[in-house]
Design a protein around this motif. Structure first.
Motif, mmCIF file in Angstrom:
data_model
loop_
_atom_site.group_PDB
_atom_site.id
_atom_site.type_symbol
_atom_site.label_atom_id
_atom_site.label_comp_id
_atom_site.label_asym_id
_atom_site.label_seq_id
_atom_site.Cartn_x
_atom_site.Cartn_y
_atom_site.Cartn_z
ATOM 1 N N UNK A 298 -13.995 -4.127 2.692
ATOM 2 C CA UNK A 298 -14.145 -3.250 1.562
ATOM 3 C C UNK A 298 -13.587 -3.950 0.328
ATOM 4 N N UNK A 299 -14.368 -4.010 -0.747
ATOM 5 C CA UNK A 299 -13.918 -4.612 -1.994
ATOM 6 C C UNK A 299 -13.418 -3.502 -2.919
ATOM 7 N N UNK A 300 -12.162 -3.589 -3.296
ATOM 8 C CA UNK A 300 -11.588 -2.605 -4.209
ATOM 9 C C UNK A 300 -11.490 -3.199 -5.599
ATOM 10 N N UNK A 301 -11.572 -2.353 -6.603
ATOM 11 C CA UNK A 301 -11.327 -2.790 -7.960
ATOM 12 C C UNK A 301 -9.848 -3.143 -8.055
ATOM 13 N N UNK A 302 -9.571 -4.400 -8.234
ATOM 14 C CA UNK A 302 -8.198 -4.898 -8.160
ATOM 15 C C UNK A 302 -7.391 -4.597 -9.416
ATOM 16 N N UNK A 303 -7.951 -3.861 -10.334
ATOM 17 C CA UNK A 303 -7.258 -3.609 -11.582
ATOM 18 C C UNK A 303 -6.597 -2.229 -11.623
ATOM 19 N N UNK A 304 -6.712 -1.462 -10.579
ATOM 20 C CA UNK A 304 -6.205 -0.092 -10.637
ATOM 21 C C UNK A 304 -5.208 0.188 -9.515
ATOM 22 N N UNK A 305 -3.966 0.330 -9.905
ATOM 23 C CA UNK A 305 -2.911 0.623 -8.933
ATOM 24 C C UNK A 305 -3.191 1.910 -8.179
ATOM 25 N N UNK A 306 -3.836 2.873 -8.851
ATOM 26 C CA UNK A 306 -4.077 4.170 -8.221
ATOM 27 C C UNK A 306 -4.939 4.043 -6.963
ATOM 28 N N UNK A 307 -5.825 3.063 -6.918
ATOM 29 C CA UNK A 307 -6.661 2.876 -5.734
ATOM 30 C C UNK A 307 -5.801 2.480 -4.533
ATOM 31 N N UNK A 308 -4.879 1.564 -4.761
ATOM 32 C CA UNK A 308 -4.011 1.121 -3.670
ATOM 33 C C UNK A 308 -3.055 2.231 -3.238
ATOM 34 N N UNK A 309 -2.629 3.053 -4.191
ATOM 35 C CA UNK A 309 -1.765 4.182 -3.838
ATOM 36 C C UNK A 309 -2.522 5.209 -3.008
ATOM 37 N N UNK A 310 -3.772 5.462 -3.371
ATOM 38 C CA UNK A 310 -4.582 6.402 -2.587
ATOM 39 C C UNK A 310 -4.842 5.852 -1.188
ATOM 40 N N UNK A 311 -5.126 4.571 -1.107
ATOM 41 C CA UNK A 311 -5.340 3.937 0.196
ATOM 42 C C UNK A 311 -4.067 4.032 1.040
ATOM 43 N N UNK A 312 -2.933 3.784 0.419
ATOM 44 C CA UNK A 312 -1.639 3.910 1.106
ATOM 45 C C UNK A 312 -1.473 5.325 1.651
ATOM 46 N N UNK A 313 -1.723 6.319 0.803
ATOM 47 C CA UNK A 313 -1.593 7.714 1.230
ATOM 48 C C UNK A 313 -2.509 8.064 2.383
ATOM 49 N N UNK A 314 -3.714 7.559 2.345
ATOM 50 C CA UNK A 314 -4.664 7.833 3.431
ATOM 51 C C UNK A 314 -4.170 7.231 4.741
ATOM 52 N N UNK A 315 -3.671 6.010 4.681
ATOM 53 C CA UNK A 315 -3.136 5.380 5.893
ATOM 54 C C UNK A 315 -1.922 6.134 6.423
ATOM 55 N N UNK A 316 -1.055 6.578 5.521
ATOM 56 C CA UNK A 316 0.106 7.360 5.963
ATOM 57 C C UNK A 316 -0.359 8.645 6.647
ATOM 58 N N UNK A 317 -1.346 9.303 6.046
ATOM 59 C CA UNK A 317 -1.847 10.565 6.600
ATOM 60 C C UNK A 317 -2.394 10.414 8.019
ATOM 61 N N UNK A 318 -2.968 9.264 8.331
ATOM 62 C CA UNK A 318 -3.507 9.076 9.686
ATOM 63 C C UNK A 318 -2.506 8.383 10.611
ATOM 64 N N UNK A 319 -1.307 8.143 10.082
ATOM 65 C CA UNK A 319 -0.258 7.561 10.913
ATOM 66 C C UNK A 319 -0.333 6.048 11.065
ATOM 67 N N UNK A 320 -1.100 5.390 10.224
ATOM 68 C CA UNK A 320 -1.230 3.935 10.284
ATOM 69 C C UNK A 320 -0.272 3.296 9.287
ATOM 70 N N UNK A 321 0.960 3.097 9.700
ATOM 71 C CA UNK A 321 1.977 2.568 8.795
ATOM 72 C C UNK A 321 1.746 1.097 8.453
ATOM 73 N N UNK A 322 1.144 0.359 9.363
ATOM 74 C CA UNK A 322 0.816 -1.044 9.049
ATOM 75 C C UNK A 322 -0.236 -1.088 7.938
ATOM 76 N N UNK A 323 -1.233 -0.250 8.047
ATOM 77 C CA UNK A 323 -2.251 -0.167 6.999
ATOM 78 C C UNK A 323 -1.664 0.286 5.677
ATOM 79 N N UNK A 324 -0.717 1.230 5.734
ATOM 80 C CA UNK A 324 -0.055 1.712 4.517
ATOM 81 C C UNK A 324 0.710 0.588 3.834
ATOM 82 N N UNK A 325 1.432 -0.187 4.621
ATOM 83 C CA UNK A 325 2.189 -1.306 4.069
ATOM 84 C C UNK A 325 1.251 -2.348 3.473
ATOM 85 N N UNK A 326 0.167 -2.649 4.177
ATOM 86 C CA UNK A 326 -0.798 -3.630 3.694
ATOM 87 C C UNK A 326 -1.450 -3.182 2.385
ATOM 88 N N UNK A 327 -1.730 -1.887 2.257
ATOM 89 C CA UNK A 327 -2.319 -1.374 1.017
ATOM 90 C C UNK A 327 -1.369 -1.597 -0.155
#
Length: 84
Positions: free
Chosen positions: A1-30
């Protein structure tokens, strides 16, 4: 997946989604993926009075600094946010 690398909010949303599904490694990577473009933009502000406020004054950028708990903050950013 290619994300717009200029927006911190995208990475924060991705982090939140990973946390919500219990994927802490994915959250950290985001969060880690969000720090790299943040650092590049910060480097463009080097030598200006705006670098600190860019990190701490913009809510999405400040929220990315929560990556400190994941060990993702590079020393350049750490030094800047700890300055008085």
């Amino acid at each position: 997946m290619q994300l717009n690398r200029r927006h911190s909010s995208i990475y924060l949303a991705l982090h939140g989604a990973y946390v919500d599904i219990g994927d802490l490694r994915g959250a950290r990577d985001a969060m880690a993926r969000g720090i790299a473009p943040l650092l590049r933009r910060l480097e463009s502000l080097e030598g200006t009075p705006y670098s600190r406020s860019f990190l701490l004054g913009l809510p999405h950028n400040a929220a990315l600094l929560a990556a400190e708990g994941y060990g993702c903050i590079p020393p350049e950013i750490d030094r800047l946010i700890r300055q008085a």
